[in-house]
Design an enzyme around this catalytic site. Structure first.
Site, short mmCIF file in Angstrom:
data_model
loop_
_atom_site.label_atom_id
_atom_site.label_comp_id
_atom_site.label_asym_id
_atom_site.label_seq_id
_atom_site.Cartn_x
_atom_site.Cartn_y
_atom_site.Cartn_z
N GLU A 5 -4.81 7.39 1.12
CA GLU A 5 -5.32 6.75 2.32
C GLU A 5 -4.22 6.52 3.35
O GLU A 5 -4.45 6.62 4.54
CB GLU A 5 -5.97 5.41 1.96
CG GLU A 5 -6.48 4.65 3.17
CD GLU A 5 -7.10 3.31 2.82
OE1 GLU A 5 -7.69 2.71 3.72
OE2 GLU A 5 -7.01 2.89 1.66
N ASP A 23 0.82 -1.21 0.00
CA ASP A 23 0.00 0.00 0.00
C ASP A 23 0.86 1.26 0.00
O ASP A 23 0.67 2.17 -0.81
CB ASP A 23 -0.89 0.07 1.27
CG ASP A 23 -2.02 -0.91 1.28
OD1 ASP A 23 -3.08 -0.58 0.75
OD2 ASP A 23 -1.85 -2.00 1.85
N THR A 53 -7.74 -4.11 1.11
CA THR A 53 -6.49 -4.66 1.65
C THR A 53 -6.72 -6.01 2.33
O THR A 53 -5.87 -6.90 2.27
CB THR A 53 -5.86 -3.67 2.66
OG1 THR A 53 -5.67 -2.41 2.03
CG2 THR A 53 -4.53 -4.18 3.17
N ILE A 111 -4.13 0.34 -2.55
CA ILE A 111 -4.67 -1.01 -2.67
C ILE A 111 -6.01 -1.03 -1.93
O ILE A 111 -6.05 -1.07 -0.69
CB ILE A 111 -3.72 -2.08 -2.09
CG1 ILE A 111 -2.45 -2.16 -2.94
CG2 ILE A 111 -4.41 -3.45 -2.06
CD1 ILE A 111 -1.47 -3.23 -2.51
N ASP A 112 -7.08 -0.96 -2.69
CA ASP A 112 -8.41 -1.02 -2.09
C ASP A 112 -8.77 -2.49 -1.86
O ASP A 112 -8.47 -3.35 -2.68
CB ASP A 112 -9.44 -0.37 -3.03
CG ASP A 112 -10.81 -0.31 -2.39
OD1 ASP A 112 -10.92 0.29 -1.30
OD2 ASP A 112 -11.77 -0.85 -2.97
N ASP A 140 -6.09 5.55 -3.72
CA ASP A 140 -6.21 4.40 -2.83
C ASP A 140 -5.28 3.34 -3.39
O ASP A 140 -5.59 2.70 -4.39
CB ASP A 140 -7.65 3.88 -2.78
CG ASP A 140 -7.84 2.85 -1.66
OD1 ASP A 140 -6.82 2.32 -1.18
OD2 ASP A 140 -8.99 2.58 -1.27
#
Length: 400
Positions: free
Chosen positions: A79, A54, A156, A153-154, A151
């Site tokens: 994020e 991320d 996670t 890695i949406d 974002d």
């Protein structure tokens, strides 16, 4: 500014390669996970995680786009914080350095001295990616008006679980790596309106022989009278709103022996955490055409691709970084992403025409941490205004 969308697609493809590289070795992946601090957590989950993937993906996007368009990196928001704690308790600020070797040395500190793993990630962060011409045509947008939500890695949780054998239902995966997305959305800093979106699905298809994954990306631009999308040819001065409403209906909406009933039906994708009230109302309207899936980005992708007509979420646990990218793509297709609570309020006040879309430049007053950028009123993602109206009519009696 057509170069901007190309740069974002390029960054998303590099990000997807990093996401896949991090998942190749389970022993390596175990080193990459860290529980988020209180201010960073999504309150929907008891435990929320961030991974080095991320953080590195977010920093790669900032680095690459900022290098090509100096100054824009100051308006790239995401994020994740870039702070990571390694196994020795050392606090490290992850970034992309000038050289691959310097980046590897920094990452090795996060990975408890595992230089081999650090070099794999650094190589992914610095590699050159070639993408085809996007054929956007010429689009002029002042750079100083652009803000970017990322974002990295949406979903996670699905990324960490790593389920690779999930089976789709009507093309929709309820869980698994297919639900993981990388989201990069551009908005107008002054109006908050979404302008461009790139949505990358890094784990779209798995080769049955090699077990390796390949990805797929989608993009869209909606600015002024220009609406361009990877899902259809370049279009300028096209009335996408009227076109969207005249698109051939999906199989379950076409006239048949029960035409009157079918005309009223639409399909929806929901979160398993949706309220019982909303689920009950939608099940009554959608019948068998209701689906559940992980990840706000993936659920939005299901609408973009026409697998469902709407994605409805009445809670306040999605954020600007979840929605800006798919919102821009949906807008380029004649749809959008509405603020559910505000739309219902206006309807209850007798305003049936005005639709309140999500905006991306205004934090929630008096909120702290991630909640400053929450979509407090919930959302409806849609490709056709008639389906948005159907949802609002159906939910008009619920408390807002």
């Amino acid at each position: 500014m057509s170069d901007v969308i190309a740069a974002l697609v390029h960054a998303s493809e590099k990000a997807a390669k990093i996401a896949r590289a991090c998942r190749l070795e389970e022993s390596l992946f175990g080193l990459l996970i860290e529980e988020k601090k209180e201010g960073e957590k999504n309150k929907k989950f008891v435990t929320d995680f961030k991974t080095l993937a991320d953080v590195l993906v977010q920093e790669v996007i900032k680095h690459d786009v900022g290098k090509q368009f100096p100054g824009i990196e100051n308006n790239i928001f995401g994020e994740e914080s870039n702070e990571f704690m390694n196994g020795l308790g050392e606090k490290i600020h992850v970034k992309v350095c000038e050289t691959e070797q310097e980046t590897a040395k920094l990452l090795s500190k996060v990975l408890d001295g595992n230089m081999e793993a650090a070099e794999v990630l650094a190589r992914s962060a610095h590699q050159n990616i070639v993408i085809p011409d996007l054929d956007t045509g010429r689009i002029d947008i002042p750079q100083d008006r652009l803000g970017v939500w990322v974002d990295p890695i949406d979903s996670t949780f699905q990324y960490i679980k790593g389920i690779s054998d999930s089976k789709p239902n009507n093309n929709i995966y309820s869980h698994g790596l297919q639900c993981v997305t990388i989201l990069i959305g551009v908005y107008d800093l002054h109006s908050g309106t979404p302008i461009m979106g790139v949505l990358n699905q890094p784990f779209a298809v798995q080769d049955p022989e090699t077990q390796r994954w390949s990805g797929q990306y989608y993009w869209g631009i909606s600015y002024g009278t220009t609406n361009v999308c990877s899902l259809r040819p370049h279009s300028k001065n096209r009335d996408v709103s009227s076109e969207s409403n005249s698109v051939s209906a999906p199989h379950h909406l076409k006239k048949g022996s029960a035409a009157d009933l079918e005309e009223e039906r639409f399909s929806a994708v929901l979160s398993t955490g949706e309220t019982v009230c909303v689920q009950t109302l939608l099940k009554g309207a959608c019948g068998d055409n209701i689906h559940y899936a992980a990840g706000a980005g993936y659920k939005s992708l299901c609408v973009v691709l026409g697998f469902v007509d709407v994605y409805v979420f009445s809670e306040d646990t999605t954020f600007k970084w979840d929605c800006c990218s798919p919102h821009a793509i949906l807008k380029s297709l004649g749809g959008g992403m509405a603020d559910l609570r505000e739309c219902l309020r206006r309807r209850q006040d007798g305003n049936l025409e005005d639709c309140s879309e999500l905006v991306y430049n205004a934090p929630v007053q008096d909120a702290k941490g991630a909640d400053r950028w929450a979509n407090k009123g919930g959302l409806v993602a849609y490709r056709s205004r008639k389906h948005l109206d159907a949802v609002l009519n159906l939910l008009s009696g619920i408390s807002v």
